[in-house]
Structure formats: structure tokens, C-alpha cells
Design a protein around this motif. Structure first.
Motif, short mmCIF file in Angstrom:
data_model
loop_
_atom_site.label_atom_id
_atom_site.label_comp_id
_atom_site.label_asym_id
_atom_site.label_seq_id
_atom_site.Cartn_x
_atom_site.Cartn_y
_atom_site.Cartn_z
N UNK A 218 6.10 -3.09 5.91
CA UNK A 218 7.11 -3.43 5.09
C UNK A 218 6.60 -4.31 3.56
N UNK A 219 5.39 -4.51 3.74
CA UNK A 219 4.77 -5.04 2.35
C UNK A 219 4.41 -4.33 1.41
N UNK A 220 4.14 -3.10 1.80
CA UNK A 220 3.65 -2.01 0.82
C UNK A 220 4.76 -1.21 0.00
N UNK A 221 4.79 -0.78 -0.94
CA UNK A 221 5.66 0.11 -1.46
C UNK A 221 5.30 1.60 -1.34
N UNK A 222 3.83 1.78 -0.84
CA UNK A 222 3.72 3.10 -0.55
C UNK A 222 2.29 3.16 0.48
N UNK A 223 2.37 3.91 1.26
CA UNK A 223 1.16 3.99 2.33
C UNK A 223 0.05 4.89 1.66
N UNK A 224 -1.06 4.44 1.56
CA UNK A 224 -2.31 5.23 0.78
C UNK A 224 -3.28 5.47 1.95
N UNK A 225 -3.75 6.50 1.57
CA UNK A 225 -4.89 7.15 2.41
C UNK A 225 -5.81 7.95 1.59
N UNK A 226 -7.08 8.25 1.91
CA UNK A 226 -8.11 9.15 1.24
C UNK A 226 -8.44 10.34 2.11
N UNK A 227 -8.64 11.46 1.29
CA UNK A 227 -9.09 12.64 1.57
C UNK A 227 -10.36 13.38 1.08
N UNK A 228 -11.15 13.87 1.63
CA UNK A 228 -12.02 14.51 1.01
C UNK A 228 -12.38 15.94 1.83
N UNK B 256 9.85 4.98 8.66
CA UNK B 256 10.63 5.76 7.91
C UNK B 256 11.17 5.56 6.46
N UNK B 257 10.88 6.76 5.76
CA UNK B 257 11.20 6.93 4.41
C UNK B 257 10.09 6.14 3.28
N UNK B 258 8.94 5.55 3.99
CA UNK B 258 8.00 4.95 3.27
C UNK B 258 7.21 6.08 2.51
N UNK B 259 6.96 6.07 1.21
CA UNK B 259 6.29 7.13 0.27
C UNK B 259 4.90 7.12 0.88
N UNK B 260 4.25 8.12 0.84
CA UNK B 260 2.94 8.29 1.15
C UNK B 260 1.95 8.80 0.09
N UNK B 261 0.88 8.42 -0.30
CA UNK B 261 0.14 8.56 -1.61
C UNK B 261 -1.21 9.08 -1.07
N UNK B 262 -2.10 9.99 -1.65
CA UNK B 262 -3.40 10.04 -1.53
C UNK B 262 -4.01 9.15 -2.77
N UNK B 263 -4.25 7.83 -2.03
CA UNK B 263 -4.59 6.76 -3.03
C UNK B 263 -6.05 7.15 -3.39
N UNK B 264 -6.64 7.80 -3.05
CA UNK B 264 -8.17 8.38 -3.38
C UNK B 264 -8.76 9.78 -2.89
N UNK B 265 -9.09 10.52 -3.74
CA UNK B 265 -9.44 11.99 -3.28
C UNK B 265 -10.10 12.79 -4.33
N UNK B 266 -10.78 13.75 -3.64
CA UNK B 266 -11.45 14.77 -4.44
C UNK B 266 -12.12 15.61 -3.51
N UNK B 267 -13.26 16.29 -3.93
CA UNK B 267 -13.74 17.58 -3.02
C UNK B 267 -14.44 17.35 -1.96
N UNK B 268 -15.62 16.39 -2.28
CA UNK B 268 -16.49 16.13 -1.39
C UNK B 268 -16.97 14.65 -1.51
N UNK B 269 -17.01 14.18 -0.04
CA UNK B 269 -17.06 12.44 0.16
C UNK B 269 -18.63 12.43 -0.15
N UNK C 24 4.98 17.03 0.68
CA UNK C 24 5.82 15.74 0.63
C UNK C 24 4.65 14.52 0.29
N UNK C 25 3.61 14.66 -0.45
CA UNK C 25 2.78 13.54 -0.91
C UNK C 25 3.49 13.16 -2.25
N UNK C 26 3.67 11.87 -2.57
CA UNK C 26 4.16 11.46 -3.85
C UNK C 26 3.51 11.20 -4.93
N UNK C 27 2.14 10.83 -4.66
CA UNK C 27 1.12 10.49 -5.80
C UNK C 27 -0.16 10.98 -5.26
#
Length: 547
Positions: free
Chosen positions: A284-294, A331-344, A372-375
Motif C-alpha cells: 500500500x505504500x508504493x505507487x508501482x511495484x518495480x522489478x528488474x530484468x536481464x 490488485x490493480x497495482x501498476x507494475x514497472x520494469x524499474x531497471x532492465x537491459x540486455x545482459x546483467x 501489461x507493464x506500465x513503465x
């Protein structure tokens, strides 16, 4: 409304003529026996299936740039400012591994050896050319030191002053980006809860300067134990975010500011447990849930990995897993890729900064929006590693030009599209569809994003239903032919090499305008945007509810 495109691929049994750029039917050379199997494309232009944030394509600056504070002055480069302005609207995230080793240490007066202060107006906020060249010359040695820390996982505490904050905010503000500042989550109490005293000091300074920005707390908490010997579970992390939200709520300036997190690594092992625990106590504290992907490990990947459909497809599994967990808990929380690129691991040298990286980048943008990712925040605009958009001389790399074209041509409304061939789903010709950006085209236009991972040219036959529409074609290829060209750090747009006119001027990004009813071709190893300017897509004419 249904549209069907027919894509004809050159037969792998026949040799075709190598074609550079985009041509019409009249000057197409067909080799006898090269007739190809069809790939059907089904488009639904009647409804929007997802609408992403207008700042969907965003960028990061890694906190490593502040590892020695003088390098923050590079953000005063007129060239870098020019390049960054072309990526608006966007978020600018300042964070990464070293954010959790950074401590705000107020120090007045400000640096006297920089010849650059952030209190001046934007038109005066420029780094002197002599200092820019000096810092660029010193940066490679600094980057080697940072790489050694990454390999050894021995990170030193970094003290930063008001200067880092001033320069960073000025850069974001004068470039038109929305700043997100990552706070240190590894400052812990004896009870292993977050020690917020340093963050309070930083927020108080930023509030005194009236710096509008958003906030994050911690970077990849799943790796805290490896890099610092501290383990923080998801539930505790959620409580830490709740504490930060309470601090922000008491601030006159930041009580309505956004907070994002937890910036966990992609789903694997206990990372999902951290995400679930975080959402339970701090969702409830965050405006979007962020995760990272490589996609791959930068130290042992290959050229083939960058154009492997199976590796590109793996992103869908990760996105769907995160979306499912977030939907279950928040439910309804926006999901972002907060950091991402090709290779870690800082990217893959000779790959992540070359033309071939564009296939992973454009496919991630297309697939992320469709699912459905927003950012999506690209690591990194400028800084250490090999996955940057701007090189060590602050010159734009191929993925930069791809990003600028995306910004100019692609709108936030995602449309439904599917493709298939006689052998099943088309995997090497990958297509995504959006309404076109209304900053460049009138409402009703649609933009088809296309990737050709094959060494053969794809021929596109436009059906009668759009035969009255002209097509603006933007085709990106390496400046060198064949597979060797995939390693190039230069890119052509419709056959013309892209480079800045001068430090304050981008080149014209001119379309190849094709008349109605022409046949289009997608060259081997190319990326393209086809804008159907007169499509009159119902979903793009007026704002309509999501399906």
C-alpha cells in the motif's frame, strides 16, 4: 475492425539478393524459385487492450556515476542534454547497486574545482568543454575500478554532497525528465530495521530547495546478503517502505510524491518470496511495484543469444509471473520494469552497445507493453558498463536512435496483433502494434513495430483494407552488411547513417514515404516502424475504454 497482412519470407532453400533499406515493388528483384511461404498477421483496431504510461520508455543513471562526485559534472554536457531532451517524456531513475552504499554528507561550500554550479538557469547550465574532455579522459580508469568492485563484490561507502543532488535535479529538470531518487536501504538499526536518519536529512535538503522528485528505497534486496552480508526479508522491507511513506506524508513538499519499489530481481528462488512478503506489508505504500530484468549473463553470452527467439520469449514468462503475484496480493497495482537491459553484470562488451542489442530492446518494449507493464526503465543512459545508450564520448549508440524513434512514433495505446505461418507462430518476424504518437501523427494512425531476426528478407503485402493509406517507413539497419554488421556501433535509417549534426542538433529522422498499395520489405536483421498514416483505426480516433 480486422486487418490481415501477408508477410512473404524468402525461402531458406533459395539465395536472395541482399537488399539494403526499403524498396517498392517496382525495383524489387525476385530470384527465380524464391517465392516464399506466407505469414498471416491479424490486427484488431477496434479496441485498446492496454494503455501504458506516457513515460513508458524511461531511462536510468547508475549511482556509480557519483562514486567520485566530480563525474556528476558530466551531466552538464550540452551534447548529453540535447540527447536526453529527445527522450521526453520519461522518468530518470538514479539508483543501482551503489545507491545502497551512498551516504548523504552535507558539505558547504560546493566544489570549487568544477566550474559548474547547478543553481544557474538552464541556458547557462553547461559544462565547459575543457572540463568535459578532462572528465571523459579520466572516466575509463574510474570505470575499471568500479568493475573490480563488482567482480570482487567489495563495495566502499560513497559519500555524496549537495552537489550530486543539485546537478542531478538540474539535469532532469532542464532535460524535461521526472526524477526518481534511490535511497540507501542498507543503513540498518541493531534490530535490522531501516535507519531513516540519513534519508531524512536528504529529504529536508531537497525540500529546502523545492526539488520535486519521486523516491525509491533500496536496489535488488535479494542481493543484499551477497554484497553486504545483510539479509532483509520481504516483510521487513515492506515495513521499511511504510516508514518512508510516513516520513513523506509529514513533508509539505513530498506528502503527495510517488514512491516506487521494491526493485527486486527477476523471479527466481527466494526473490518471489521477497516480493510477496513486501507486498503484504508494504504494498500500500508504493505507487508501482518495480522489478528488474536481464536476459543473459554479460560475461558468457553470445551474438546468437541476442537474436534467439527462445531467449526473447523467456521475458513473457517472467512478466506473467510477476503480474500474477502482484494481482494476487495488491490488485490493480501498476507494475514497472524499474531497471532492465540486455545482459546483467554491466552488459556484454561488444554486444550490449552494438546494433544487435536493438532486437532485445525493441522486443522488450513491444512485449512488455502488450502484457501489461506500465513503465520500462532502460539501464543505462550514461555511466559504467556496456549497456548504455550514450558511449564514453557521449555519442549516441544504436539503441539510443531506436529509443528516439519509438518516442516519436509510438503512442501509449496497445492494440491486439497476432502472426502465424504454415509452420506455426512466426518467431523470427516479431510484430507489435500501437496507436501512433499524436505528437507526430493525427489520430487514427497506427504504428507497426517489426523485428526481423532472420538473415533473409521478409516481404510484406499490405491488404486492400488499408490500400488507401500511405505508409511512413522507418527501417533501421547496421551500417555494415551481413552478420558482421550486428557488431557495429553505427546504425542507418532508410540507408542513411545516423549521427548528430553538432553537439546541440540531432539529424532529421526522415521517413521513406510509400504510396498506397505498395509492397513493403523488412530487410534481413532489421528493425522497423511502419506508420499507417490514414488507417482511421477506431481505437485510436477517440479515447475508448480498455477491453
Amino acid at each position: 475492425m480486422k486487418l490481415v497482412l501477408l508477410l512473404c519470407l524468402l525461402s531458406p532453400l533459395c539465395d536472395g539478393v541482399r537488399i539494403r533499406g526499403l524498396f517498392t515493388e517496382n525495383n524489387l528483384t525476385i530470384v527465380p524459385g524464391s517465392l516464399t511461404p506466407s505469414v498471416g498477421v491479424d490486427m484488431d483496431l477496434s479496441a485498446v487492450v492496454h494503455r501504458v504510461d506516457p513515460r513508458f520508455l524511461s531511462v536510468t543513471i547508475d549511482a556509480s556515476l557519483a562514486s567520485e562526485e566530480k563525474f556528476m559534472s558530466l551531466l552538464g554536457s550540452p551534447k548529453l542534454r540535447t540527447l536526453t531532451k529527445a527522450l521526453t517524456p520519461a522518468f530518470l531513475r538514479f539508483g543501482g547497486t551503489r545507491q545502497d552504499f551512498m551516504v548523504f554528507t552535507p558539505q558547504k561550500p560546493r566544489h570549487s574545482n568544477t566550474a559548474f554550479t547547478a543553481d544557474e538557469s538552464c541556458d547557462k547550465l553547461e559544462l565547459p568543454s575543457w572540463l568535459e574532455e578532462k572528465l571523459k579522459g579520466e572516466w575509463p580508469e574510474q570505470q575499471m575500478m568500479l568493475m573490480r568492485e563488482d567482480v570482487q563484490r567489495k563495495y566502499r561507502r560513497v559519500k555524496f554532497t549537495e552537489y550530486t543532488v543539485d546537478v542531478l535535479h538540474a539535469f532532469a529538470s532542464c532535460s524535461g525528465l521526472d526524477l526518481i531518487f534511490g535511497l540507501n536501504a542498507l543503513l540498518r538499526t541493531a534490530q535490522n530495521s531501516w535507519n531513516s536518519s540519513n534519508a531524512r536529512s536528504l529529504l529536508q535538503y531537497c525540500e529546502s530547495k523545492q526539488y520535486h522528485m519521486s523516491w525509491e528505497l533500496g536496489n535488488e534486496p535479494n542481493s543484499f546478503e551477497k554484497k553486504a552480508g545483510i539479509r532483509v526479508d520481504g516483510f521487513q522491507l515492506g515495513q521499511d517502505f511504510t516508514k518512508l511513506r510516513e516520513i513523506m506524508a509529514r513533508s509539505k513538499l513530498y506528502h503527495d510524491a510517488a514512491l516506487y519499489g521494491p526493485d527486486v530481481g527477476q523471479p527466481r528462488d527466494h526473490r518471489i518470496d521477497i516480493l510477496e512478503g513486501f507486498l503484504q506489508s508494504g504494498g500500500a505504500a508504493v505507487d508501482a511495484c518495480t522489478w528488474h530484468h536481464y536476459y543473459v549473463n554479460g560475461r558468457d553470452t553470445s551474438l546468437e543469444d541476442f537474436i534467439d527467439p527462445q531467449i526473447l520469449d523467456s521475458l513473457a514468462l517472467k512478466i506473467n509471473e510477476v503480474l500474477q503475484r502482484v494481482q494476487q496480493t495488491s490488485p490493480g497495482k501498476a507494475v514497472w520494469l524499474g531497471e532492465t537491459s540486455s545482459a546483467y553484470g554491466g552488459g556484454a562488451a561488444g554486444l550490449s552497445d552494438t546494433f544487435v542489442a536493438g532486437f532485445m530492446w525493441l522486443d522488450k518494449l513491444g512485449l512488455g507493453a502488450r502484457l501489461g507493464v506500465d513503465v520500462v526503465m532502460r539501464q543505462v543512459l550514461v555511466g559504467s558498463g556496456s549497456y548504455h545508450l550514450v558511449d564514453e564520448n557521449l555519442d549516441p549508440l544504436p539503441d539510443y536512435w531506436l529509443s528516439v524513434l519509438y518516442k516519436r512514433l509510438v503512442g501509449p495505446e496497445v492494440l491486439k496483433i497476432s502472426a502465424w505461418s504454415k509452420s506455426g507462430r512466426s518467431r523470427r518476424v516479431r510484430l507489435y502494434l500501437h496507436c501512433s504518437s499524436t505528437n507526430s501523427y493525427r489520430r487514427g494512425a497506427v504504428t507497426l513495430m517489426a523485428l526481423n531476426l532472420s538473415k533473409k528478407t521478409a516481404r510484406v503485402s499490405v491488404p486492400a483494407i488499408v490500400s488507401s493509406s500511405t505508409v511512413d517507413a522507418f527501417v533501421l539497419q547496421s551500417d555494415q552488411p551481413g552478420e558482421e554488421g550486428l557488431y557495429s556501433r553505427s546504425v542507418t535509417l532508410n540507408g542513411v547513417v545516423l549521427k548528430m549534426t553538432d553537439d546541440k542538433t540531432l539529424p532529421d529522422l526522415t521517413a521513406n514515404s510509400l504510396p498506397p498499395s505498395v509492397h513493403l520489405k523488412l530487410p534481413a536483421f532489421s528493425l522497423a516502424f511502419f506508420v499507417f498514416t490514414d488507417a482511421q483505426a477506431a481505437a485510436c480516433l477517440d479515447p475508448v475504454p480498455l477491453r
